[in-house]
Design an enzyme around this catalytic site. Structure first.
Site, PDB file in Angstrom:
ATOM      1  N   LYS A 268      -6.529 -18.975  41.158  1.00 26.81           N
ATOM      2  CA  LYS A 268      -6.017 -17.955  42.071  1.00 26.81           C
ATOM      3  C   LYS A 268      -6.344 -16.658  41.421  1.00 26.81           C
ATOM      4  O   LYS A 268      -6.122 -16.273  40.348  1.00 26.81           O
ATOM      5  CB  LYS A 268      -4.199 -18.168  41.771  1.00 26.81           C
ATOM      6  CG  LYS A 268      -3.610 -16.833  42.569  1.00 26.81           C
ATOM      7  CD  LYS A 268      -1.999 -17.111  42.637  1.00 26.81           C
ATOM      8  CE  LYS A 268      -1.310 -16.093  43.084  1.00 26.81           C
ATOM      9  NZ  LYS A 268      -0.016 -16.116  43.085  1.00 26.81           N
ATOM     10  N   LYS A 280       8.156  -7.241  47.106  1.00 24.22           N
ATOM     11  CA  LYS A 280       9.011  -7.842  45.914  1.00 24.22           C
ATOM     12  C   LYS A 280       9.594  -6.263  45.477  1.00 24.22           C
ATOM     13  O   LYS A 280       9.255  -5.163  45.669  1.00 24.22           O
ATOM     14  CB  LYS A 280       7.747  -7.848  44.620  1.00 24.22           C
ATOM     15  CG  LYS A 280       7.130  -9.069  44.809  1.00 24.22           C
ATOM     16  CD  LYS A 280       6.182  -9.240  43.588  1.00 24.22           C
ATOM     17  CE  LYS A 280       5.357 -10.584  43.811  1.00 24.22           C
ATOM     18  NZ  LYS A 280       6.357 -11.762  43.570  1.00 24.22           N
ATOM     19  N   ARG A 354      -0.563 -19.919  47.248  1.00 26.98           N
ATOM     20  CA  ARG A 354      -0.530 -21.377  47.799  1.00 26.98           C
ATOM     21  C   ARG A 354      -1.589 -21.204  49.225  1.00 26.98           C
ATOM     22  O   ARG A 354      -2.328 -22.261  49.425  1.00 26.98           O
ATOM     23  CB  ARG A 354       0.591 -21.902  48.081  1.00 26.98           C
ATOM     24  CG  ARG A 354       1.430 -21.298  49.294  1.00 26.98           C
ATOM     25  CD  ARG A 354       3.164 -21.726  49.217  1.00 26.98           C
ATOM     26  NE  ARG A 354       3.800 -21.361  48.065  1.00 26.98           N
ATOM     27  CZ  ARG A 354       4.973 -21.598  47.819  1.00 26.98           C
ATOM     28  NH1 ARG A 354       5.551 -22.371  48.403  1.00 26.98           N
ATOM     29  NH2 ARG A 354       5.511 -21.016  46.775  1.00 26.98           N
TER      30      ARG A 354
HETATM   31  N1  BES Z   1       2.615 -14.366  41.740  1.00 25.13           N
HETATM   32  C1  BES Z   1       3.673 -14.791  42.037  1.00 25.13           C
HETATM   33  C2  BES Z   1       4.668 -15.784  41.135  1.00 25.13           C
HETATM   34  C3  BES Z   1       5.073 -15.070  39.814  1.00 25.13           C
HETATM   35  C4  BES Z   1       6.192 -14.467  39.713  1.00 25.13           C
HETATM   36  C5  BES Z   1       4.289 -14.851  38.642  1.00 25.13           C
HETATM   37  C6  BES Z   1       6.793 -14.050  38.564  1.00 25.13           C
HETATM   38  C7  BES Z   1       4.704 -14.470  37.530  1.00 25.13           C
HETATM   39  C8  BES Z   1       5.798 -13.895  37.512  1.00 25.13           C
HETATM   40  C9  BES Z   1       3.735 -15.449  43.559  1.00 25.13           C
HETATM   41  O1  BES Z   1       2.766 -15.061  44.437  1.00 25.13           O
HETATM   42  C10 BES Z   1       5.106 -15.454  44.021  1.00 25.13           C
HETATM   43  O2  BES Z   1       5.465 -14.453  44.768  1.00 25.13           O
HETATM   44  N2  BES Z   1       5.812 -16.507  44.217  1.00 25.13           N
HETATM   45  C11 BES Z   1       7.044 -16.544  44.954  1.00 25.13           C
HETATM   46  C12 BES Z   1       7.265 -17.660  45.838  1.00 25.13           C
HETATM   47  C13 BES Z   1       8.211 -17.545  46.852  1.00 25.13           C
HETATM   48  C14 BES Z   1       8.243 -16.437  47.869  1.00 25.13           C
HETATM   49  C15 BES Z   1       8.452 -19.167  47.603  1.00 25.13           C
HETATM   50  C16 BES Z   1       8.271 -16.517  44.053  1.00 25.13           C
HETATM   51  O3  BES Z   1       7.794 -17.412  42.982  1.00 25.13           O
HETATM   52  O4  BES Z   1       9.112 -15.877  44.084  1.00 25.13           O
HETATM   53 ZN    ZN Z   2       1.355 -14.232  43.620  1.00 22.23          ZN
HETATM   54 MN    MN Z   3       3.505 -13.653  45.612  1.00 22.64          MN
END
Ligand code: BES
Ligand code: ZN
Ligand code: MN
Length: 501
Positions: A268, A280, A354
């Protein structure tokens, strides 16, 4: 600009400790074998070791250290560093790596540039494994991430590392460990780079240059080529940014490798993850510059495999984009068409990893990958499940999961397998597309993996969720705050063993 790391010269010797010309001689001490260290080194230390042990000033617990000058005559070195190892039965690859890295860090603090490690504590490893992991540890201890400071603290690196061992054939193991350590450092430096420096085109350039070693061919596809290739998921995520997406493909195809197996590594490469329109919260968002850690990991692993000249075909596929809420950005509810043909309803633009991995996994299979592993900072839910200690492993079929678990064990890294039961697929249903990208909170790490599985094609596939392990939040003796370089060693160990049939 200063560099974040230097690669020390490495020497393997088997001469008496007193004859070693170094600024600091490191002696590992197992908690249950401290008497052996006393017998061998107490005289040189002017009885300081036995004194410290009996007064409880030095307890050989893991990573506890004791520095004392050499007072015995006949020694060339002037300083001894005893490093606690804990009970011998616990001294495996991870413990050795940490002890070596901590010793290197301490030597640098003392401005002693020539370190010698005495291989007097066997732990649970054979000599070659030990020298390999020690050389890696000493090399990753030679890292200082403060490259953007205009008035940096004085920087000091080890110039020479000596491993003193009675074991034959250790020079090869030392060279391998040093090379793997160097690959890890290169990934850490890349992951630490902020989003304004490291946009997708720049990540592709830097990754291409890291991968450009003997026997590796590299291609980078731009947004127009991605259009032709039908990569709607990767293009969709990139739409909200002025910086267009890229796809990097690197192939290592040595003549000696079996032609019917190719290890496909997919990483990724989100150079910054704002979340997009599903933005976020501000708190901690700066951390999202590490959302390309998977990309750096697979490229560094391929580099190490190629430099080690391992007899296995390896393919790296790295999709890269910046997830931004620009005026052309994806909106929640949009539908994208993937390169594989599957359509996806994007109900949350923050579940972008994903999406780009879906196109890349499918493409890795198109290019002939028989055994696939993807590495991604994919879900906060994985951090909830396993914390910052352990990488989430999802894999099918089970022998492939077992191969990953064994590789991680050899490499001294922690992974834990989580399930891919069919029932979880239910939640990926969309009313109007083939798949939904964000099914909600329950089992978030699992449902993300289930989404990837839809694009992983036929054959062994594994997914490593490094959301918790890619970044160290706290300074530790063996690892400064910042990118950890986790899982590179595991991938190299995976490539060292025959791929299961
Ligand atoms: N890059 C983030 C995941 C992440 C979160 C990595 C915190 C390291 C620390 C990923 O792209 C993300 O935002 N995932 C979301 C998915 C959700 C929207 C289904 C998450 O984990 O909140
Ligand atoms: Zn991410
Ligand atoms: Mn994300």
């Amino acid at each position: 600009m200063p560099v974040a790391y230097e690669i020390p010269r490495i020497h393997v010797l088997s001469i008496p400790a007193a004859s070693i010309d170094a600024d600091l001689v490191v002696v590992p001490v197992a908690e249950d074998h401290a008497a052996a260290a006393v017998a061998e080194f107490d005289a040189a230390a002017g009885l300081a070791l036995s004194t410290a042990l009996s007064r409880g000033e030095f307890v050989p617990k893991p990573l506890e250290t004791f520095t004392t000058p050499v007072v015995g005559s006949g020694w060339r070195a002037t300083q001894l560093l005893f490093v606690g190892a804990g009970p011998r039965a616990d001294v495996g690859a991870e413990r050795f790596r940490r002890m070596a890295s901590a010793a290197a860090g301490l030597a640098r603090l003392q401005r002693r540039g020539r370190l010698a490690w005495l291989d007097v504590e066997p732990g649970t490893l054979d000599a070659a494994q030990r020298v390999d992991i020690l050389s890696e540890g000493l090399t990753i201890g030679n890292f200082d991430g403060g490259i953007h400071k205009s008035r940096p603290d004085p920087r000091f690196f080890l110039s020479d590392v000596t491993v003193s061992t009675a074991a034959n054939g250790s020079a090869t193991a030392a060279a391998a460990g040093r090379l793997i350590g160097d690959a890890i450092n290169s990934a850490r430096a890349l992951i630490n780079e902020p989003g304004n420096f490291l946009v997708p085109s720049r990540l592709a350039e830097k990754a291409a240059s890291l991968a450009s070693v003997d026997g590796v061919s590299v291609e980078v596809f731009d947004e127009r080529q991605l259009e032709t290739m039908g990569m709607g998921l990767l293009l969709g995520v990139g739409r909200g940014s002025a910086e267009p997406p890229r796809l990097l493909v690197a192939r290592y195809e040595p003549a000696a490798a079996p032609a019917d197996a190719t290890l496909g590594l997919v990483g990724k490469g989100i150079t910054f993850d704002t979340g997009g329109i599903s933005i976020k919260p501000a708190d901690g968002m700066e951390r999202m510059k590490d959302d390309m850690a998977g990309a750096a990991t697979v490229v560094a692993a391929l580099r190490a495999v190629a430099l080690l000249k391992l007899p296995v075909r390896v393919l790296a596929v790295v999709p890269s984009a910046e997830n931004m809420p620009g005026s052309r950005a994806l909106k929640p509810g949009d539908i994208l068409r993937s390169a594989s043909g599957l359509t996806v309803e994007v109900n949350n633009t923050d579940a972008e990893g994903r999406l780009i991995l879906g196109d890349a996994l499918w493409y890795a299979r198109q290019l002939g990958a028989t055994h696939v592993v993807d590495v991604a900072t994919l879900t906060g839910a994985c951090i909830v499940a396993l914390g910052k200690i352990t990488t989430g492993l999802f894999a099918t079929p089970q022998p492939w999961a077992d191969a990953l678990r064994a590789a991680a064990a050899r490499g001294g890294e922690k992974v834990w397998q989580l399930p891919l039961f069919d029932e979880y697929k239910e939640s990926l249903k969309s009313d109007i597309a083939d798949l939904l990208n964000s099914p909600g909170r329950p089992a978030g790490a699992v449902t993300a993996a289930m989404f990837l599985k839809e694009f992983a094609g036929v054959g062994p596939w594994a997914h490593l969720d490094i959301a918790g392990t890619a970044w160290a939040d706290e300074n530790k003796a063996w690892m400064p705050r910042g990118a950890s370089g986790a899982l590179i060693r595991t991938l190299v160990e995976l490539a060292r063993a025959p791929l299961p049939r």
